[in-house]
Design an enzyme around this catalytic site. Structure first.
Site, PDB file in Angstrom:
ATOM      1  N   ARG A  10       0.877  -1.238  -0.046  1.00  0.00           N
ATOM      2  CA  ARG A  10      -0.142  -0.083   0.136  1.00  0.00           C
ATOM      3  C   ARG A  10       0.999   1.130   0.034  1.00  0.00           C
ATOM      4  O   ARG A  10       1.562   1.456   1.014  1.00  0.00           O
ATOM      5  CB  ARG A  10      -0.906  -0.149   1.226  1.00  0.00           C
ATOM      6  CG  ARG A  10      -2.225   0.796   1.250  1.00  0.00           C
ATOM      7  CD  ARG A  10      -2.602   0.825   2.538  1.00  0.00           C
ATOM      8  NE  ARG A  10      -1.988   2.006   3.427  1.00  0.00           N
ATOM      9  CZ  ARG A  10      -1.706   1.810   4.634  1.00  0.00           C
ATOM     10  NH1 ARG A  10      -2.606   0.850   5.361  1.00  0.00           N
ATOM     11  NH2 ARG A  10      -1.137   2.833   5.441  1.00  0.00           N
ATOM     12  N   HIS A  20      -3.844   4.708   4.280  1.00  0.00           N
ATOM     13  CA  HIS A  20      -5.284   4.029   4.276  1.00  0.00           C
ATOM     14  C   HIS A  20      -6.240   4.810   3.525  1.00  0.00           C
ATOM     15  O   HIS A  20      -6.883   4.268   2.859  1.00  0.00           O
ATOM     16  CB  HIS A  20      -5.497   3.602   5.706  1.00  0.00           C
ATOM     17  CG  HIS A  20      -7.064   3.296   5.867  1.00  0.00           C
ATOM     18  ND1 HIS A  20      -7.555   2.137   5.228  1.00  0.00           N
ATOM     19  CD2 HIS A  20      -8.010   3.759   6.551  1.00  0.00           C
ATOM     20  CE1 HIS A  20      -8.445   1.866   5.519  1.00  0.00           C
ATOM     21  NE2 HIS A  20      -9.079   3.119   6.252  1.00  0.00           N
ATOM     22  N   TYR A  49       3.524   6.148  11.383  1.00  0.00           N
ATOM     23  CA  TYR A  49       3.562   4.842  11.593  1.00  0.00           C
ATOM     24  C   TYR A  49       4.713   4.126  10.648  1.00  0.00           C
ATOM     25  O   TYR A  49       4.924   2.891  10.923  1.00  0.00           O
ATOM     26  CB  TYR A  49       2.348   3.907  11.802  1.00  0.00           C
ATOM     27  CG  TYR A  49       1.641   4.024  10.692  1.00  0.00           C
ATOM     28  CD1 TYR A  49       0.474   4.951  10.768  1.00  0.00           C
ATOM     29  CD2 TYR A  49       1.796   3.181   9.485  1.00  0.00           C
ATOM     30  CE1 TYR A  49      -0.502   4.805   9.571  1.00  0.00           C
ATOM     31  CE2 TYR A  49       0.740   3.232   8.373  1.00  0.00           C
ATOM     32  CZ  TYR A  49      -0.144   4.095   8.559  1.00  0.00           C
ATOM     33  OH  TYR A  49      -1.311   4.308   7.542  1.00  0.00           O
TER      34      TYR A  49
END
Lengths: 342, 475, 343
Positions: free
Chosen positions: C254, C258, C267
């Site tokens: 990814r 998100h 993160y």
């Protein structure tokens, strides 16, 4: 393969047969399987065992394992798989073995099934029936006694039915199977074999959302359902002898609920007693009370009364504990009497 | 054409943004959807794409500067690019951006909470007119059975607690609660008690002195205004409505205020008194002919009151001093003719005011008075309904009275009563004796304002007008 | 152990795909990338409140879509399946109507973006509940079997995070027990919002769990559309022919956060993303097709321009649509009157 065949089978109802509540469930399910190829039953122990109350005994042999499915022990998927089947055009009847076991399926019932039509704006529908036995008074202790209607009746998109008599069970179970939307069908297990009644022959449905005046009266209105309903009728009949005339309404349908029948009765008697086995706080009696107070305040000649289960988990195993939890017929008669002379 | 770019709303609850870094400078060209600035908010850092192709004309906000969502940050001169499709829609991209940026988040309370400003229609009116506050509606809770599911509480000390059904039925059937014996628990009056009382007939417990409304005018001999049936003492303190020998009845606030105002009135205005008698045979016939159709068309009962008030306002026009007030700086002769109607409601005297009564026909007076009286009965009169009276009418005849000496409403110069209509043998002009319906009209007046000539002139005029009314008139 | 297949860079193993099919996959990937970016652009412009990113999933979804049979199979997707939605026949206009929450959205603006429904194309309506759709996929496959409809299969897709949910386990288990015609495609992009794979499971591959349920599982290179296609084709053939379910785990990554409400800088490192970007499937597949002589540079440019034009047209058209009227809130709750108190 979808289609509706003429009804056939050993358990077909005769003209006006007397039977118990559990027999009414059984024969209605059998006739539905025989009538409509899209109908199937799935749940734990529904096949070889024929259901823990023998409701589906013999069905596996008659209809085969494709239509009577012994599922893995996983309530979320019993309901979730049934949802997928329903969205794909079948008419599954999912069984949760005891209402106390329904919580893992809460996600699927409330988060998914209830919203399929709404979230797709009708592109998909979910014609699913979830049947489950509920209620106490059977020495079932803390995981075989619960009433669950208050947890679900709040949810838009769900239909909740809880008929109390054999004739109503047949009519409403047929209506549930016919419904294009998800229905939670509640069966009070204490009434399975203790309640008998005459059931008309042939196929019929009862409209969803309609209560039934089981006994007409003029002094007090009592609204109830399930096992309590029969106790209320006993108490009301007893009070006839004391010259107190009690009208007993059987809700039959928890969501939607019948406003007209309740208000007509309250406007006549001016006194309302609601009886439900479930815990009092936040039980369905609260919604009924609020509605009546909103719409018929100036017809009330006494405060609305609720007689309900105590606000502790349902229900202790030892007999004195169970009796303390359950509402007795004497208590009901006393409440009716008090309200009549208020 | 130039496009002004505004600070976008990056996130539902975000209200401002900081220009972290300009990725283009004035004079640089930029493609539609190409990033031209980096913006940071407390939720997210993001590159903002340009809504148009063009050349940067001006950077309005400096790097590091924080501005609210929707504030202008840059200006771009539009230049169509070869990939650009023809713009659709009527609003320019900048307007769309601005509009979208202004879109409020659901949590920003743009819904105005307009709380309905209730006039306290059941609060006491300042200045001492009677309040019509209703008694409490709650009924005493009963103790419940062994399941322990109810609270046990007794009847509240003092006062009769009645259920909503009881109050409504009592009003609808005009049953006086004070005269009803309760058959419910602890002597509670039940709905059935009210219904039984209503069926027992108007004498037992019918509200007395509901002023000039539905009371038929009949001769005192025919009116059986029976004394209230002897009832057992209701529980609680003595009340005015159920007074017995030996009681000491506590004064309600309303009664206290009314008492004071009556004392003031009597001690301020020198009350003089006069009367006349009026042959109401014709007007009574007229009323009888019209009443059925009137009630059918309007739902309001037609009594003698509107005829009476119509005559009164016409006479007041002829004798304006009757519609005046005494003040230190002079006698104020009022322009408006606002007729107070004395009625009794809930055991108290109230005087709602029919404003601009001189502009109303008989029909208009009947409807307006009907509404006020109904409001009074329901305890719904507001301050506006009770203020501004200039002259008052009191139908004392409803009780059977043939002579009254009313007390003036403070600030007014006159008050008239319509007494009971009595069939009497009278001597007519041609000396023949006829049986006619005769009604006395009495008047108290403020002698500081009104002298004898004005008073008698007014009453004569009133008498003439009433006697001239007949079935050939129009409502 | 799970089997793995990878594609080489130079010699393109077509696994039987024609030029047209290869170009179709490329176009799907380009369109997915363009529409995906458009969602973020519109959000940063303040025009739409929310968008999800699927950059990095283009190859998986183009390959899976190529193996999907329109009109026969049913797709039960999750919210990152933009490419699959396009690949089974949904239009950019539909996608953008959903992003803009306009009346032309099939859910009438009720659903979050990327929560598609299209009964005609066989795209099942889903909620945002992770793995909530897996049991529904089982139900659909069970219905196929119930009606004796061979040659039909269900494609149930998830990320790797969903495989921690109880309902995913129940679904895989049920599918295996009843030998249902279903393919579980796990698009392992290594991150479930901020949770890396090693906090999600003990095993290195989701597919390693498959034998535990009694069904086959393979790992494939999710950055290669052709490789993914091959693995998916095999799984579909198995399912459609009565061979039962299987798990295909496609490894991808990814590249973006998100969603537009997520900031992945909190993160994971920029270095990690830069390193993985080197394997970006879109330019790599373009390059592979050029090197294999399937397309030339002019065609590549033209494909990109077409896709941009199509996206822009659909954006403008969708943006011009009206919002659903407020009264539409009350429709389609249940078939009849939605009011809980019936007169």
């Amino acid at each position: 393969m979808a289609g509706v065949r003429a009804a056939a089978g050993a358990a077909q109802t005769q003209a006006g047969v007397t039977m118990t509540n559990v027999e009414a469930v059984r024969t209605t399910l059998h006739d539905a399987l025989a009538r409509d190829d899209r109908v199937l039953i799935m749940g734990e122990d529904v096949g070889a065992r024929g259901n823990v109350f023998l409701i589906t005994k013999g069905f596996l042999e008659e209809f085969g394992p494709q239509r009577i499915i012994d599922t893995p022990l996983a309530e979320a998927s019993i309901v979730g798989v049934a949802i997928g089947m329903a969205m794909e055009g079948l008419r599954p009847i999912a069984e949760i073995q005891f209402a106390d076991f329904i919580y893992p399926a809460f996600n699927q019932i409330v988060g998914e099934a209830a919203k399929v039509r709404y979230r797709s704006n009708g592109d998909y529908t979910c014609p699913l029936v979830i049947r489950t036995p509920y209620g106490g008074g059977v020495r079932g202790a803390l995981s075989h006694s619960v009433s669950i209607e208050a947890l679900f009746y709040h949810v838009p998109g769900l239909t909740i039915l809880a008929p109390s008599t054999p004739a109503d069970i047949k009519g409403l179970l047929n209506a549930a199977i016919e419904s294009p939307d998800p229905v939670l069908f509640l069966e009070h297990k204490k009434t399975y074999r203790s309640v008998k009644g005459e059931v008309p022959a042939g196929y019929y449905t009862i409209p969803i959302g309609k209560a039934d005046v089981k006994k007409a009266g003029s002094d007090v209105t009592v609204v109830s359902f399930g096992y309590n309903l029969h106790q209320a009728l006993d108490a009301a009949n007893r009070l006839e002898g004391e010259d107190v005339s009690v009208e007993v309404i059987d809700l039959r349908s928890i969501r939607p609920m019948d406003k007209t029948t309740i208000l007509d009765s309250v406007r006549k008697t001016r006194k309302l007693l609601i009886v439900h086995e479930d815990n009092k706080f936040g039980g369905i009696g609260a919604e009924i009370s609020a509605m009546v107070a909103e719409e018929a305040l100036f017809d009330l000649d006494a405060p609305i009364r609720r007689l309900a289960g105590p606000d502790v988990p349902a229900m202790g195993y030892a007999l004195p504990l169970e009796e303390e939890f359950m509402i007795s017929t004497e208590e009901m008669a006393g409440a009716m009497r008090d309200l009549a002379k208020f | 054409m130039a496009t002004t770019i505004t600070m976008p709303q990056l996130g539902e609850t975000v209200t401002e943004g900081t220009v972290a870094q300009w990725l283009k400078q004035p004079g640089d060209s930029v493609e539609k959807y190409e990033a031209f600035v980096e913006v940071s908010t407390d939720k997210v850092n993001a590159e903002v794409p340009s809504p148009v192709s063009g050349v940067i004309r001006e950077l309005i906000v400096k790097e590091g500067e924080t501005v609210p969502t929707g504030a202008p940050i840059a200006i771009i001169d539009d230049v169509a690019s070869d990939v650009q499709p023809a713009p659709t829609g009527s609003s320019s991209p900048s307007e769309q951006v601005a509009a979208a940026a202004q879109r409020p988040s659901p949590s920003s309370g743009q819904a105005t909470n307009a709380e309905a400003n209730r006039q306290g229609s059941d609060e006491p009116v300042p200045g001492g007119n009677v309040g019509t506050g209703g008694p409490s509606f709650s009924a005493p809770a009963q103790s419940n059975g062994a399941s322990g599911n109810g609270s046990a509480s007794g009847t509240a000390p003092g006062g009769v607690r009645t259920s909503p059904a009881v109050r409504r039925l009592a009003r609808e059937h005009r049953v006086d609660l004070a005269a009803v014996r309760g058959s419910g628990d602890n002597g509670r009056i039940t709905a059935n008690d009210i219904l039984a009382a209503a069926q027992a007939g108007p004498s037992a417990g019918v509200a007395a002195t509901i002023g000039a409304d539905n009371a038929e005018y009949v001769a005192p001999a025919a009116t059986a205004v029976a004394p209230p049936a002897a009832t057992p003492r209701p529980p609680g303190k003595p009340t005015y409505a159920s007074a017995r020998p030996g009681d000491v009845i506590p004064l309600t606030q309303a009664r206290r205020i009314i008492a004071q105002r009556m004392v003031d009135s009597k001690h301020t205005a020198p009350h003089a008194w006069t009367m006349t008698e009026v042959d109401v045979t014709n007007v009574w016939k007229w009323r009888a002919r019209e009443k059925d159709a009137f009630e059918k068309n309007t739902g309001v009962k037609l009594t003698l009151l509107p005829f009476f008030v119509r005559a009164v306002v016409e006479s007041l026009a002829a004798f304006p001093l009757m519609n005046a007030s005494f003040a230190e700086d002079g006698i104020h002769v009022h322009r408006e003719v606002n007729i107070g109607l004395a009625i009794a409601a809930d055991g108290n005297l109230v005087v709602p005011v029919l404003r601009h009564a001189d502009q109303l026909s008989i029909r208009g007076i009947a409807l307006a008075a009907g509404e006020l009286i109904d409001k009074g009965r329901r305890g719904r009169l507001g301050a506006d309904d009770l203020a501004g009276g200039t002259f008052t009418v009191n139908n004392t005849g409803a009780n059977g009275s043939i002579l009254s000496a009313p007390i003036l409403v403070p600030g007014q110069a006159g008050i008239v009563t319509s007494e009971a209509i009595v069939k009497r043998a009278v001597v007519r002009d041609d000396d023949a004796i006829a049986v006619r319906s005769m009604m006395n009209v009495c008047m108290s007046l403020d002698h500081r304002v009104i002298d004898g000539a004005v008073a008698s002139g007014f009453l004569s005029d009133l008498k003439k007008r009433l006697e001239a009314m007949g079935p050939s008139g129009s409502l | 152990m799970a089997k793995t297949t990878t594609a080489g860079a130079r010699d393109l193993d077509r696994v039987g795909l024609s030029d047209e099919q290869l170009v179709a996959m490329l176009r799907n990937m380009l369109l997915q990338r363009q529409l995906d970016n458009r969602g973020f652009q519109l959000n940063r412009q303040g025009k739409i409140p929310f968008a999800l990113g699927s950059e990095g999933h283009e190859a998986v979804q183009a390959g899976a879509a190529m193996a999907f049979e329109r009109g026969r199979d049913v797709l039960v997707p999750y919210y990152r399946d933009l490419g699959l939605a396009l690949g089974v026949g949904m239009s950019p206009f539909e996608i953008l109507s959903s992003l803009f929450a306009r009346q032309t959205d099939r859910s009438m603006g009720r659903q979050f973006p990327n929560h598609y429904t299209n009964h005609d194309l066989g795209v099942l309506s889903i909620s945002s509940i992770i793995a909530g759709h897996c049991t529904h996929a089982i139900g659909v496959a069970a219905a196929f079997k119930y009606r004796g409809e061979s040659g039909r299969a269900v494609l149930c897709t998830t990320g790797e995070g969903a495989t921690s949910q109880g309902e995913w386990h129940e679904s895989v288990n049920y599918a295996a027990v009843h030998s249902l015609p279903i393919v579980f495609l796990v698009q392992n992009n290594e991150w479930a919002i901020s949770t890396p794979q090693d906090l999600q499971m003990k095993v290195a591959n989701v597919a390693d769990k498959a034998p535990g349920y009694g069904l086959p599982g393979v790992v494939c290179d999710g950055f290669s559309p052709v490789t993914t296609y091959a693995a998916m084709r095999d799984a579909f053939v198995r399912a459609r022919s009565g061979g039962g379910p299987s798990i295909v785990e496609a490894k991808c990554y990814r590249f973006l956060s998100h969603s537009t409400d997520d900031d992945d800088r909190t993160y994971r490192s920029r270095e990690e993303i830069e390193e993985r970007r080197k394997m970006d499937p879109v330019p790599r597949f373009e390059q592979a097709l050029i090197e294999a002589g399937v397309i030339d540079e002019a065609r590549r440019k033209q494909l990109r321009a077409d896709v941009l034009r199509e996206t822009n047209e659909a954006t403008d058209a969708a943006e011009a649509q009206p919002y659903p009227p407020a009264e539409s809130l009350y429709t389609n709750v249940v078939a009849g009157d939605y009011q809980p108190w019936q007169e």
